[in-house]
Scaffold this motif. Structure first.
Motif, short mmCIF file in Angstrom:
data_model
loop_
_atom_site.label_atom_id
_atom_site.label_comp_id
_atom_site.label_asym_id
_atom_site.label_seq_id
_atom_site.Cartn_x
_atom_site.Cartn_y
_atom_site.Cartn_z
N ARG A 42 0.96 -1.02 0.03
CA ARG A 42 0.15 -0.15 0.09
C ARG A 42 0.88 1.22 0.02
O ARG A 42 2.14 0.97 0.26
CB ARG A 42 -0.93 -0.12 1.16
N ARG A 44 0.10 4.51 1.46
CA ARG A 44 -0.02 5.10 2.73
C ARG A 44 -0.65 4.21 3.77
O ARG A 44 -1.40 3.39 3.66
CB ARG A 44 -1.06 6.33 2.53
N SER C 14 -7.13 0.58 2.64
CA SER C 14 -5.77 0.90 2.38
C SER C 14 -5.45 1.76 1.53
O SER C 14 -4.26 2.11 1.23
CB SER C 14 -4.96 -0.37 2.35
N TRP C 15 -6.53 2.35 0.70
CA TRP C 15 -6.26 3.64 0.05
C TRP C 15 -5.51 4.66 0.80
O TRP C 15 -5.91 5.07 1.96
CB TRP C 15 -7.45 4.11 -0.87
N CYS C 16 -4.65 5.69 0.13
CA CYS C 16 -4.16 6.80 0.67
C CYS C 16 -5.49 7.72 1.10
O CYS C 16 -6.34 7.99 0.40
CB CYS C 16 -3.33 7.49 -0.29
N GLN C 50 -4.76 -0.23 -7.09
CA GLN C 50 -5.73 0.11 -6.04
C GLN C 50 -7.07 -0.02 -6.33
O GLN C 50 -7.76 -0.38 -5.34
CB GLN C 50 -5.09 1.78 -5.96
N TYR C 123 -0.31 4.30 -12.99
CA TYR C 123 -0.20 3.05 -12.01
C TYR C 123 0.07 3.39 -10.60
O TYR C 123 1.09 3.68 -10.33
CB TYR C 123 0.92 2.16 -12.56
N GLY C 124 -0.96 3.23 -9.71
CA GLY C 124 -0.95 3.81 -8.12
C GLY C 124 -0.45 2.67 -7.70
O GLY C 124 0.91 3.01 -6.91
N LEU C 125 -0.96 1.61 -7.46
CA LEU C 125 -0.06 0.50 -6.46
C LEU C 125 1.18 0.29 -6.65
O LEU C 125 1.84 0.15 -5.81
CB LEU C 125 -1.09 -0.85 -6.74
N THR C 126 1.65 0.29 -7.95
CA THR C 126 3.08 -0.01 -8.20
C THR C 126 3.87 1.17 -8.09
O THR C 126 5.17 1.10 -8.48
CB THR C 126 3.37 -0.71 -9.40
N LYS C 127 3.30 2.20 -7.64
CA LYS C 127 4.01 3.60 -7.04
C LYS C 127 4.49 4.47 -8.58
O LYS C 127 5.67 5.00 -8.41
CB LYS C 127 5.19 3.22 -6.33
N GLN C 129 4.12 4.66 -12.31
CA GLN C 129 4.57 4.55 -13.57
C GLN C 129 3.58 5.24 -14.61
O GLN C 129 2.42 4.92 -14.29
CB GLN C 129 4.73 3.07 -13.91
N ALA C 130 3.71 5.25 -15.85
CA ALA C 130 2.86 5.74 -16.69
C ALA C 130 1.91 4.64 -16.75
O ALA C 130 2.22 3.67 -17.09
CB ALA C 130 3.37 6.08 -18.05
N THR C 141 7.60 8.16 -12.18
CA THR C 141 8.77 7.61 -11.16
C THR C 141 9.44 6.80 -12.00
O THR C 141 10.28 6.04 -11.59
CB THR C 141 7.89 6.86 -9.94
N MET C 142 8.94 6.46 -13.20
CA MET C 142 9.68 5.40 -14.10
C MET C 142 10.00 6.13 -15.56
O MET C 142 11.29 5.79 -16.06
CB MET C 142 8.75 4.11 -14.73
N ALA C 201 -1.20 10.72 -4.78
CA ALA C 201 0.23 10.30 -4.25
C ALA C 201 1.07 10.35 -5.75
O ALA C 201 2.21 10.76 -5.57
CB ALA C 201 0.15 8.82 -3.79
N PHE C 202 0.64 9.90 -6.95
CA PHE C 202 1.53 9.82 -7.80
C PHE C 202 1.46 10.81 -9.25
O PHE C 202 2.16 10.82 -10.09
CB PHE C 202 1.77 8.20 -8.37
#
Ligand SMILES: Cc1ncc(C[n+]2csc(CCOP(=O)(O)OP(=O)(O)O)c2C)c(N)n1
Ligand SMILES: Cc1ncc(C[n+]2csc(CCOP(=O)(O)OP(=O)(O)O)c2C)c(N)n1
Ligand code: SF4
Ligand code: SF4
Ligand SMILES: [Mg+2]
Ligand SMILES: [Mg+2]
Lengths: 558, 287, 287, 558
Positions: A42, A44, C14-16, C50, C123-127, C129-130, C141-142, C201-202
């Protein structure tokens, strides 16, 4: 002398920043470092933690007992306080309601407020930590300047100083040497090995815990002129890599088990086309999505035979960041030399575990492409699959030699690459391809051995179990136990020399693996008929540490 | 112009006598010869199917890969060596069925390749099952009570994703086909040609005559093929009201190479000069 | 109307904090409650991401499958039991990236399901990427030097394949979202809703404000959503010139159940009555 | 008494029609039949042939020596004449330039012209064949009426009569019994087993040699009310089947190796979700596209561990059409009972080989679904993954019980199906799932044994090797050799009782497999430590026959 610090809190609170600061500062001061990550899937919230071990001798793995906890929230204390040793200390903000006596309740939030940067709380905690270990402020400011933008560097360093000033000194440790190491985790080391090994094309789809290999390459693509392509799915990743390999560049892809599963059809295409290819599988617990951010070694038996039909392959597991670097570069050479598939296994533990190691020796790396040239091509029509004694046919780069065209085919084919259904050609081509297994067997490196010369008890493991097993052997030897451990890197073809040597005299063989079924043991049975007497298996998503290995051995086996 | 026969090979062709594929093969050779491309400068890439056997019937570089997966390796090899002319020849099942996702994202990536689909509206090699372009209700060797899925319009699909070159040709009109092929190969970016190709063995509906009676050439003077919405409308034309042939949509846009500028400006990736020591400086990031 | 709280579960989300997904979840509960659907009558199907965690946050039947593979099981379960309301909730990466081919062919098959995409253009869950909807050139981030692929218009794509219900909503406009959801769930056939959902977040470009400043509702009185070409044109509208919300295209057409008539007429497949002996007669074919 | 007829020609010339006629007529006359196909991956042209063996005793396999060749083109004679026995006869059209003395050059084309149906040439050839074997015309006309439309039936039967009249009689054979058999190939038998076993949903993508399973089901979908869906790709096939299984229907999919490779990710999803699923892999030679229309047994080791992570599965190979029927129905029950994956292996040889067998006994089949009912669900919230002693949790049909919802998840999950990252839950769930392996081990059927009571030489094989090995054992026993054969159907979990019994006393163990690496031998080594002494391996895409097995045994082993 070694100490162990845990930094814990919800995702998004900044434990990463604290650990980077702490690790870098301690490293610069000449300590050895080993840090590993335990985080949830996750962005956060939830509960994540990083454990940073440091000391005056090399460290190979993580350790359960804690000397200091930096708690960014209450859960951190709830979950981990029981692991604190007697002299252990907790650092947290004064607002947390914590009962434990040896707690440094610092006004961390207030310090951050004082420096007018609420995100500098972590730096204050890092300051407190450094003081607790009696470190001076030498070399510290530089780290802040490197890590932060100009203004935030100021405020963060200021917060660090406030934390430093506030905390008492609890422990005494000083590093003997000057820092000459690099501090790198497994995935970054794979990326560094790939760059050194001349990879030119990396196609991949994000998947934890393999994503950071792509990130490490991607951030350097401009600088190196390589291409890192994020594709629509893993099927595309591997097929694109095969296309690039066909065209003559070193190509590679990486993923985790679920993505690897999608690549399986194309592994077999590699087998038919005999195109050099390196594929990384960074393992996590399965089946299926499993636990995305945790660790396991449960894809060994899968990757050994993944793909329909039969074709040669090499499978190796990397054991630590240093190994990861050299083996990745080696894999690229082997793939080119024999025109085969090389599968590199790693896992989340290793992917995210950073270790201080000797700087890579780039003079040990070579890039050997094994291309044929115009003069090597016999006859008038180029035979991509020309029969040779070794089974390896001369390979050329398409488009480079006027008059010579390269035909690669997924069907059974004749020496030109043309479809054939002939029984004779089929048999000859199978023999040609499978013969490479003999060549690969000659390339194979024996496992690493740690322990007494003639062990009574032989532990067997592979890949990321190296660190924990090495430490476990040291602990057991300190107790006078006649123990040894073989830790495999190369897995297929299976090297059997040392195995047979030690297994021949040992009274007990015990495999230690991060899976349910004991996959290394199965492979050893299959290849040698040697059976294990017992096993220590763990499949809860967390890496076994040496302490647990020793106590489980004593409880379950001895 | 080169002699198209330099593209000939002697190996036997296993297509059925009378198959529409027989017109596409010489058209390709003709187009390449007219473009003065030598066999070693060209790669024919395919998946699996009858159309996908094309690389075996040409003296050129060839990559006969997996069913549905012609697009990824084609992009990979073009990125690896921008000096190659990369041309996909594959079937409708291969390109729009099993391989649908790669078409979609290949167009987005806009690597400079040409994708020629032999669209016989059926699965030929596996003996007659419905493909993504088979008509709703059509009976096949698998769909005994008629196909239950709507067919796609490949051209409408391509236009919707923003493919910069979208064309249709007919295997029965070789001259036109050669012209379209040449234009597509010269186009910078992802170029899609859907070629109507009768399968005499398994598609008894969309026969040579069926196509012949319906196809017509777009009138270049009145039709503006740079208008995306008009192209979409044109792409939806199908069946008894006529089937338009020609370049339905054409738009110059930045290609993958424009977007990864060092590929455009530098040598081909395959010619990159690199020593292990060149990577040593990245160790600084871990000091 | 039912009380939407029957859909609540106690498990932690568990979402932000601040994520756009937080508006979509109660909208779904609201829509289902207004439609008088009980939890056991509904299945929420998802891939991985997500958005794809939605089945875990609802008291309803749930199937949280593989990344990119929400559409196939959704169709399988609807075919198996036509009495279930099958609703997909998944991300843009899941639905248009890894799962692109299933969307394409799911629309062709026209099984009666609702597909709700939480489109955060990343891509939210994997932080971070496009994704297939990330803007060209956007840094992630990628994609450190910017995304090199053109984004797709999911709605234009769906219209081009002939999807009979194509809509867009915005997670920031709950009331409108609930209405669109209800209409989609009631629609007979494959219904796609692309829901604009800020990822705090991203995706620092397509923020709540960015969307809020650009979205506008289609004027139902002047816009004819049964016109496919007009819908295509509308679907291409994006960015600073405005982003249309609403049902862009709606067309009643035969569904999978109409085409497999015994499914439409008979009991649900799961209620088929069958004994081994019932198959004995087919042995005659081998006498 | 047995005879062997080869019908050969280019694709599209109609050898299928001839063989269907010949097989049906001979069957109706009370003969035993065994026919197998050898064809190329093309629609017209090339060279295809069908071999039809028939006789007065049961036949289990094909045979190399030929008594009659029906040659529709010259290649047929060129390729196969050397296999004709001394008394062998060739039938062909008078136009073919053939030197062989015992050739019936009939004016077949002219006969077809005479009946005004050029496509009736094959019927004339069939007529000639029947006469050559001295058969009368009883029961023949019925076959034409069944097989053809009204008018073509007339003309074809007429052509048949002309051929019959023209040819001389060469052989003497008559059937002792009335026809009581069915004549069915392996794939049709799988489809029949699936229908009997109550399959309701079959999702698949065409791929040789699995396509005909789908065709056999598809042609009966209206009649049975089942759904057979041709999907966009194999990934969709298996995921759709899993969705249908979740919703409570019996679901199945089938493909060949390349398509199976694409299903691998979802096999692992099955493992996580514990949804009943049966997957057929009809093998052909790999790697990759390989030889699409030929046979091999090279996916065993692949399917044993296909899928990332660890989960239980059962793997079985069908051995002949009769076995295929019963095992498919059994697989569906086992999948439901234990909520597991059952993989059925077959191959092109078996898929296309038709055999006369006893009619299926439908009273032996039952459909056992093992659903829990409302009253079985404890507590207020339904626990899809409730821990139980057996590891199998009560399963309900979603939508059937008001108030109960079913949550299935690809992540590790708790008993409700909710995502969990807890180490304890993880361990418990792994234990629960893997425990089913013990249950499956109890379901396992021992291999079939043929041969003397205490064999010196023990042959080991699996699946489609059953027929050839059974005949080979008979031949060797006739020579007085103390031989026996174990032919495995169930492969995983591996049944070891008979294996240990016979291997314990036999002097030589020899595995006979249609692959390169000896995959059964590898599995046996891995599971039991028993090593083979030798092996007969064949990987040219053609099935070994008993004659070749015997001669290779003599040459290579004895
Ligand atoms: C993964 C996989 N699935 C299925 C097949 C079997 N297969 C080969 S060709 C083909 C369809 C070919 O249709 P199309 O692409 O339209 O080509 P055509 O033969 O009509 O030219 C299929 C299903 C395969 N080779 N690989
Ligand atoms: C086969 C496979 N590849 C990759 C992944 C890793 N993965 C999980 S979620 C995800 C992307 C999610 O993006 P999106 O669908 O847009 O969902 P969001 O998180 O933005 O809601 C990826 C790549 C996976 N789980 N499985
Ligand atoms: S089956 Fe159809 S597509 Fe294939 S070669 Fe024959 S006519 Fe052409
Ligand atoms: S990462 Fe983005 S999409 Fe995911 S929960 Fe956070 S804000 Fe939402
Ligand atoms: Mg086709
Ligand atoms: Mg997203």
């Amino acid at each position: 002398m070694k100490y162990n610090v845990l930094i814990g809190g919800a995702a998004g609170l900044g434990i990463d920043t604290i650990s980077i600061l702490v690790e870098k500062i301690l490293k610069r001061k000449g300590f050895f470092i080993y840090s590993n990550k335990d985080y949830m899937s996750r962005v956060r919230g939830g509960h994540n933690f990083i454990q940073v071990r440091f000391g005056t001798e090399p460290i190979y793995s993580h350790w359960p007992e804690l000397d200091v906890i930096i708690a960014l929230d209450k859960e951190t204390v709830e979950f981990h306080a029981e692991r604190l040793c007697a002299a252990g200390v907790i650092i947290c903000d004064e607002s947390l309601k914590i009962e434990y006596s040896r707690t440094v309740k610092a006004p961390l939030a207030q310090m951050a407020a004082e420096v007018k940067n609420p995100r500098a709380l972590g730096s204050a905690a890092a300051g407190a930590l450094l003081k607790i270990f009696g470190q001076n402020l030498e070399l510290v400011k530089e780290v802040f300047i490197e890590k932060f933008e100009r203004e935030t560097a100021e405020s963060n360093y200021h917060a660090f100083q406030l934390g430093y000033e506030y905390a008492p000194k609890y422990f005494e440790i000083s590093a003997a040497n000057k820092d000459s190491h690099i501090l790198i985790n497994g995935n970054a080391a794979i990326a560094m090995g790939a760059l050194a090994g001349g990879v030119s094309f990396y196609a991949s789809y994000p998947m934890t815990p393999a994503t950071s290999i792509m990130t490490q390459l991607s951030m350097r693509q401009d600088d190196t002129g390589i291409v890192v392509e994020q594709v629509e799915d893993e099927i595309s990743a591997i097929n694109m890599a095969l296309g690039a390999s066909y065209a003559g560049v070193r190509a590679m892809t990486g993923t985790s088990g679920g993505g690897f599963a999608l690549m399986v059809e194309a592994l077999s295409l590699q087998g038919a086309m005999e195109l050099p290819l390196v594929v990384v599988n960074s393992q996590r617990p399965g089946p299926s999505t499993g636990i995305a951010t945790r660790t396991e070694q449960s894809d060994l038996d899968f990757v050994l035979t993944a793909g329909h039909g039969e074709f040669p392959r090499m499978v190796l597991a990397v054991r630590n960041p240093e190994d990861a670097f050299y083996q990745t570069a080696r894999a690229l050479n082997i793939a080119d030399q024999y025109q085969v598939l090389v599968i590199i296994l790693t896992d989340q533990y290793l992917a995210d575990a950073a270790q201080t190691i000797e700087p890579f020796d780039y003079s040990r790396i070579s890039i050997d492409r094994y291309f044929a040239e115009a003069k090597d091509i016999q006859g008038e029509r180029y035979k991509r699959y020309m029969p040779t004694e070794s089974g390896v046919s001369p390979r050329i780069i398409p488009g480079k030699i006027a008059g010579a065209v390269v035909l690669s085919d997924s069907h059974e084919h004749n020496e030109y690459g043309h479809i054939s259904e002939s029984a004779e050609i089929r048999t000859a081509m199978m023999n040609k391809r499978m013969k490479k297994l003999e060549l690969l067997a000659q390339e194979i490196q024996e496992p690493e051995y740690f322990g007494v010369e003639k062990p009574d008890m032989l532990l067997l493991g592979w890949g990321s179990m190296q660190g924990p097993m090495r430490e476990a052997v040291e602990l057991l030897m300190q107790e006078g136990k006649p123990v040894g451990a073989l830790v495999f890197g190369d897995l297929y073809p299976l090297p059997t020399k040392l195995l047979k040597k030690y297994a021949g005299t040992a009274k007990k063989l015990i495999n230690i693996e991060q899976n349910f079924t004991g996959q290394l043991a199965k492979l050893i049975r299959q290849e040698t008929g040697i059976f294990m007497n017992d096993s220590i298996l763990n499949y809860n998503g967390r890496q076994l540490d040496s302490y647990t290995i020793c106590s489980r051995l004593k409880k379950e086996v001895l | 112009m080169l002699d198209p026969r330099i593209y000939d090979v002697k190996d036997e062709i296993s297509w059925c006598p009378g198959c529409g594929n027989y017109n596409i093969l010489p058209s390709l050779k003709q187009a390449l010869a007219e473009l003065e491309l030598q066999p070693h400068q060209v790669v024919i890439v395919s998946g699996i199917g009858q159309a996908a056997k094309t690389p075996h019937y040409m003296n050129a570089n060839g990559f006969n890969g997996l069913h549905g997966r012609a697009v990824p390796p084609a992009q990979g090899m073009k990125i690896a060596n921008k000096n190659l002319k990369v041309i996909i020849h594959s079937g409708d099942g291969d390109s729009y069925g099993e391989g649908g996702n790669h078409l979609l994202h290949g167009i987005r990536r806009n690597v400079d390749i040409t994708h020629i689909v032999h669209n016989n509206q059926i699965y030929g090699l596996t003996k007659g099952q419905a493909s993504p372009t088979t008509a709703l209700g059509q009976k096949t060797t698998m769909q005994f009570d008629g196909n239950t899925s709507d067919p796609i319009s490949p051209l409408a699909l391509a236009v919707s994703i923003g493919c910069g070159f979208v064309a249709r040709a007919f295997s029965g009109d070789k001259e036109h086909l050669v012209e379209i092929m040449k234009e597509a190969i010269n186009y910078k970016g992802y170029a899609l040609i859907d070629v109507l190709q009768p399968c005499i063995a398994f598609n008894k509906v969309n026969t040579f005559k069926w196509y012949k009676d319906r196809v017509y050439k777009i009138d270049d003077t009145s039709y503006d093929n740079s208008d995306r919405v008009a192209a979409f409308q044109k792409a939806l034309e199908w069946g008894d009201n006529g089937i338009p042939l020609g370049v339905l949509y054409r738009q110059e846009k930045s290609t993958y190479f424009d977007r990864v500028s060092y590929l455009e400006e530098g040598p081909a990736l395959v010619d990159r000069i690199w020593q292990p020591k060149d990577a040593e400086r990245f160790m600084e990031d871990f000091r």
